[in-house]
Design a protein around this motif. Structure first.
Motif, mmCIF file in Angstrom:
data_model
loop_
_atom_site.group_PDB
_atom_site.id
_atom_site.type_symbol
_atom_site.label_atom_id
_atom_site.label_comp_id
_atom_site.label_asym_id
_atom_site.label_seq_id
_atom_site.Cartn_x
_atom_site.Cartn_y
_atom_site.Cartn_z
ATOM 1 N N ASN A 3 -5.157 5.689 -50.089
ATOM 2 C CA ASN A 3 -5.739 5.515 -48.760
ATOM 3 C C ASN A 3 -4.991 4.459 -47.963
ATOM 4 O O ASN A 3 -4.838 4.584 -46.755
ATOM 5 N N ILE A 4 -4.548 3.410 -48.628
ATOM 6 C CA ILE A 4 -3.781 2.365 -47.942
ATOM 7 C C ILE A 4 -2.448 2.932 -47.467
ATOM 8 O O ILE A 4 -1.984 2.622 -46.375
ATOM 9 N N LEU A 5 -1.849 3.787 -48.258
ATOM 10 C CA LEU A 5 -0.600 4.428 -47.845
ATOM 11 C C LEU A 5 -0.825 5.306 -46.617
ATOM 12 O O LEU A 5 -0.007 5.319 -45.696
ATOM 13 N N LYS A 6 -1.956 5.996 -46.568
ATOM 14 C CA LYS A 6 -2.274 6.812 -45.394
ATOM 15 C C LYS A 6 -2.442 5.939 -44.155
ATOM 16 O O LYS A 6 -2.002 6.303 -43.060
ATOM 17 N N ILE A 7 -3.080 4.790 -44.316
ATOM 18 C CA ILE A 7 -3.245 3.855 -43.191
ATOM 19 C C ILE A 7 -1.879 3.367 -42.726
ATOM 20 O O ILE A 7 -1.599 3.312 -41.525
ATOM 21 N N ALA A 8 -0.996 3.024 -43.661
ATOM 22 C CA ALA A 8 0.338 2.524 -43.309
ATOM 23 C C ALA A 8 1.149 3.605 -42.594
ATOM 24 O O ALA A 8 1.833 3.318 -41.607
ATOM 25 N N ILE A 9 1.069 4.834 -43.067
ATOM 26 C CA ILE A 9 1.807 5.923 -42.417
ATOM 27 C C ILE A 9 1.271 6.153 -41.010
ATOM 28 O O ILE A 9 2.036 6.313 -40.052
ATOM 29 N N GLY A 10 -0.050 6.146 -40.858
ATOM 30 C CA GLY A 10 -0.649 6.295 -39.535
ATOM 31 C C GLY A 10 -0.233 5.176 -38.599
ATOM 32 O O GLY A 10 0.090 5.407 -37.427
ATOM 33 N N PHE A 84 2.220 -2.883 -30.715
ATOM 34 C CA PHE A 84 1.545 -4.047 -31.291
ATOM 35 C C PHE A 84 0.355 -3.617 -32.139
ATOM 36 O O PHE A 84 0.136 -4.137 -33.226
ATOM 37 N N PHE A 85 -0.407 -2.640 -31.625
ATOM 38 C CA PHE A 85 -1.556 -2.130 -32.363
ATOM 39 C C PHE A 85 -1.097 -1.510 -33.684
ATOM 40 O O PHE A 85 -1.689 -1.754 -34.744
ATOM 41 N N GLY A 86 -0.046 -0.705 -33.651
ATOM 42 C CA GLY A 86 0.478 -0.093 -34.871
ATOM 43 C C GLY A 86 1.032 -1.122 -35.839
ATOM 44 O O GLY A 86 0.839 -1.010 -37.052
ATOM 45 N N ALA A 87 1.716 -2.135 -35.316
ATOM 46 C CA ALA A 87 2.254 -3.191 -36.178
ATOM 47 C C ALA A 87 1.128 -3.956 -36.867
ATOM 48 O O ALA A 87 1.235 -4.328 -38.042
ATOM 49 N N PHE A 88 0.028 -4.177 -36.144
ATOM 50 C CA PHE A 88 -1.138 -4.821 -36.755
ATOM 51 C C PHE A 88 -1.644 -3.975 -37.922
ATOM 52 O O PHE A 88 -1.955 -4.507 -38.994
ATOM 53 N N GLY A 89 -1.718 -2.664 -37.730
ATOM 54 C CA GLY A 89 -2.145 -1.779 -38.809
ATOM 55 C C GLY A 89 -1.206 -1.832 -40.006
ATOM 56 O O GLY A 89 -1.655 -1.809 -41.156
ATOM 57 N N LEU A 90 0.093 -1.905 -39.755
ATOM 58 C CA LEU A 90 1.062 -2.013 -40.848
ATOM 59 C C LEU A 90 0.874 -3.305 -41.632
ATOM 60 O O LEU A 90 0.878 -3.313 -42.864
ATOM 61 N N VAL A 91 0.706 -4.409 -40.912
ATOM 62 C CA VAL A 91 0.513 -5.706 -41.580
ATOM 63 C C VAL A 91 -0.773 -5.693 -42.395
ATOM 64 O O VAL A 91 -0.802 -6.147 -43.548
ATOM 65 N N MET A 92 -1.840 -5.172 -41.813
ATOM 66 C CA MET A 92 -3.115 -5.146 -42.534
ATOM 67 C C MET A 92 -3.042 -4.250 -43.769
ATOM 68 O O MET A 92 -3.592 -4.593 -44.817
ATOM 69 N N SER A 93 -2.362 -3.122 -43.680
ATOM 70 C CA SER A 93 -2.253 -2.252 -44.855
ATOM 71 C C SER A 93 -1.408 -2.921 -45.937
ATOM 72 O O SER A 93 -1.706 -2.782 -47.131
ATOM 73 N N ALA A 94 -0.368 -3.651 -45.539
ATOM 74 C CA ALA A 94 0.438 -4.379 -46.524
ATOM 75 C C ALA A 94 -0.389 -5.469 -47.200
ATOM 76 O O ALA A 94 -0.296 -5.670 -48.422
#
Length: 122
Positions: A3-10, A84-94
């Motif tokens: 699920n975290i990988l799906k969040i990162a891809i999104g 910025f919104f997408g980068a926030f999602g990437l950081v949070m998934s990491a």
């Protein structure tokens, strides 16, 4: 972890969409990003930006939003905000992935589950 990988891809796709918006407006305006006048930025000091005029193409995607002080570093486009919104999602998934890996190393099982609507009490 899946699920975290799906969040990162999104989140990465969101970053790509924002970047595509920025590249589109730059491409159709002669290789320069239009900046809305009165936003504290003078395009004549920069070879990457141009002034926003009535001839600006894709005006909705131009640099038009300011935050805090109106300076050249604080003028953003819709594409920037989406990135910025997408980068926030990437950081949070990491961070979530790192938390799960550390928890697994020390033998703690974390369960991330949303509560059912009937169990939420105010």
């Amino acid at each position: 972890m899946i699920n975290i990988l799906k969040i990162a891809i999104g989140a990465f796709l969101i970053v790509l969409i924002g970047g595509a918006g920025n590249l589109s407006v730059i491409h159709v305006n002669g290789g320069k990003m239009p900046v809305l006048a009165g936003k504290g930025y003078r395009a004549d000091h920069d070879d990457r930006h141009t002034d926003f005029t009535e001839r600006t193409r894709l005006p909705l995607l131009a640099d038009r939003f300011t935050f805090s002080n109106a300076s050249e570093r604080n003028v953003y486009s819709i594409g920037d905000l989406v990135m910025f919104f997408g980068a926030f999602g990437l950081v949070m998934s990491a961070l979530m992935a790192a938390l799960l890996l550390v928890a697994e190393k020390i033998g703690v099982r974390l369960v991330m589950q949303a509560p059912s609507p009937g169990k939420i009490r105010w």
